[in-house]
Design an enzyme around this catalytic site. Structure first.
Site, PDB file in Angstrom:
ATOM      1  N   TYR A  51      36.157  31.865  35.386  1.00 46.85           N
ATOM      2  CA  TYR A  51      36.993  32.694  35.067  1.00 46.85           C
ATOM      3  C   TYR A  51      38.118  31.637  35.060  1.00 46.85           C
ATOM      4  CZ  TYR A  51      39.813  37.013  34.429  1.00 46.85           C
ATOM      5  OH  TYR A  51      40.681  37.965  34.678  1.00 46.85           O
ATOM      6  N   GLY A 101      42.066  32.351  73.822  1.00 46.82           N
ATOM      7  CA  GLY A 101      41.973  30.469  73.567  1.00 46.82           C
ATOM      8  C   GLY A 101      40.845  30.628  72.463  1.00 46.82           C
ATOM      9  N   GLU A 156      43.144  37.881  42.348  1.00 42.71           N
ATOM     10  CA  GLU A 156      42.390  38.988  41.278  1.00 42.71           C
ATOM     11  C   GLU A 156      44.081  40.527  41.138  1.00 42.71           C
ATOM     12  OE1 GLU A 156      39.883  38.452  40.495  1.00 42.71           O
ATOM     13  OE2 GLU A 156      38.524  38.232  41.612  1.00 42.71           O
TER      14      GLU A 156
END
Length: 392
Positions: free
Chosen positions: A133, A350, A373
């Site tokens: 797109y 961690g 978007e």
């Protein structure tokens, strides 16, 4: 990212139909076996697993809400939200690309003429062909209506010239929906075109080095005098921007669902961690502050899930406030999902920072969902303007 047990993922607060429950089971099985075991390695090596994606097409994920007469599954947007959430529990990056591919297939199915639908959609729906797109440009991000790529009519063809930026799948996909200017400045002058990957004059920039989404390529799409037959214009001249915005309504819901899936995966890992990890002589799950963190994560993800379902219903029923509803779902879901994933990392201490646990990957992947978007600031603008217009 391997599952620590076979306990079911958190169920949505709303009941699913029997058909939806069966659909979720199918997608979950695909995500667990085909995506999740490979997600960390794909991220590390920047591998775009086209073969696995085409396998998703065999299950109907390439045309989820595409019409059945051209090979689509013909499902609802509510169904699609369930699918993308489950896919993202396997790999956020691949789920997000499949969302973008579905936007392309849907646009041609919805706005194309009979010949275009028959020519392009079946192979997109099956994922034999993959789609990209192309709206964003280097100088036209949030202000998409200011795009400068031009399409000039020349007999029975248009000549396209310009550059598109941040295009997912570019260079590895087969079909590009390109928005280009055919007329006046602003949204009314924009037209959509279907451009095949082998078009003369079409080329691609280098694969971008990104914080996340490493398992899908992101490149510039360069159009240097690309000739496109007028028969491959999608809709009429000047209709492209409207088409692009309607596609983005659905795209925003899909990205919201992908965010929920990634965050839910991280929450499930965090729950397992604090139940089994001990500190100061007792399980972490007995530390009230950590229990409160889990409570906030679960509450916000469930709230986002309900807002997403409501927005999906707005698309399915043609609600007049659909753009605002989709913007609310996208803004809220992507924000709370990133916060939840980040909290899951913190709860792991961690270990959450280590690549092998997969938490840090989800955090990196979800961060961009607050940008693409339509940035979440633009979502707030859409929502606020809708509220003010209704009050006037």
């Amino acid at each position: 990212m391997t599952l620590l047990n076979d306990a079911p993922m958190a169920a949505p607060a709303h009941a699913l139909t029997d058909e939806q429950a069966a659909l979720v089971d199918m997608v979950r099985d695909f995500a667990r076996h085909e995506l999740e075991p490979h997600a960390i390695e794909w991220d590390r090596t920047k591998h775009f697993p086209v073969d696995v994606i085409r396998g998703a097409g065999e299950l109907g994920f390439g045309g989820i809400y595409v019409s059945e007469d051209v090979g689509g599954a013909g499902l609802t947007r509510a169904d699609a939200a369930l699918i993308f959430e489950e896919l993202a529990k396997g790999d956020v990056t691949i789920a997000a690309y499949i969302s973008i591919h579905n936007m392309v297939a849907w646009m041609i199915d919805t706005f194309g003429d009979g010949a275009q639908r028959e020519r392009w959609v079946p192979r997109l729906a099956s994922m034999e062909h993959l789609g990209s797109y192309c709206l964003t440009e280097p100088d036209a991000g949030s202000d998409a209506a200011a795009l400068s790529t031009r399409a000039v009519r020349d007999g029975d063809e248009y000549v396209l010239t310009g550059v598109k930026q941040f295009i997912s799948g570019a260079g590895s996909t087969d079909v590009y929906i390109v928005m280009a200017r055919t007329g006046e400045p602003g949204p009314a002058g924009i037209t959509a075109f279907i451009v095949p990957s082998d078009a003369a004059g079409l080329s691609f920039g280098a694969n971008e080095v990104k914080m996340g989404w490493n398992a899908q390529p992101t490149r510039a799409v360069i159009l240097d005098g690309v000739r496109v037959p007028a028969a491959d214009r999608l809709g009429g001249e000047g209709q492209g921007f409207t088409m692009a915005m309607k596609a983005l309504n659905g795209g925003r819901l899909n990205i919201a669902a992908c965010s929920l899936g990634g965050a839910q995966w991280a929450l499930d890992r965090a729950v397992q961690h604090i139940r089994t990890r001990r500190a100061f002589g007792k399980p972490l799950s007995e530390q009230q502050s950590l229990v409160f963190t889990i409570a906030d994560m679960e509450t916000e993800l469930q709230a986002a899930r309900l807002l997403l379902r409501s927005a999906a219903q707005s698309i399915d029923t043609g609600h007049p406030d659909v753009a605002a509803h989709c913007a609310m779902a996208k803004r809220f879901a992507t924000d709370v999902a990133f916060t939840a994933a980040n909290a899951a990392l913190q709860l792991h201490g961690g270990y959450g920072y280590l690549a092998e646990y997969g938490i840090e990957k989800v955090v990196r992947d979800l961060r961009v969902h607050q940008i693409l978007e339509g940035t979440n600031e633009i979502m707030k603008l859409i929502i606020g303007r809708s509220v003010l217009e209704k009050a006037s």
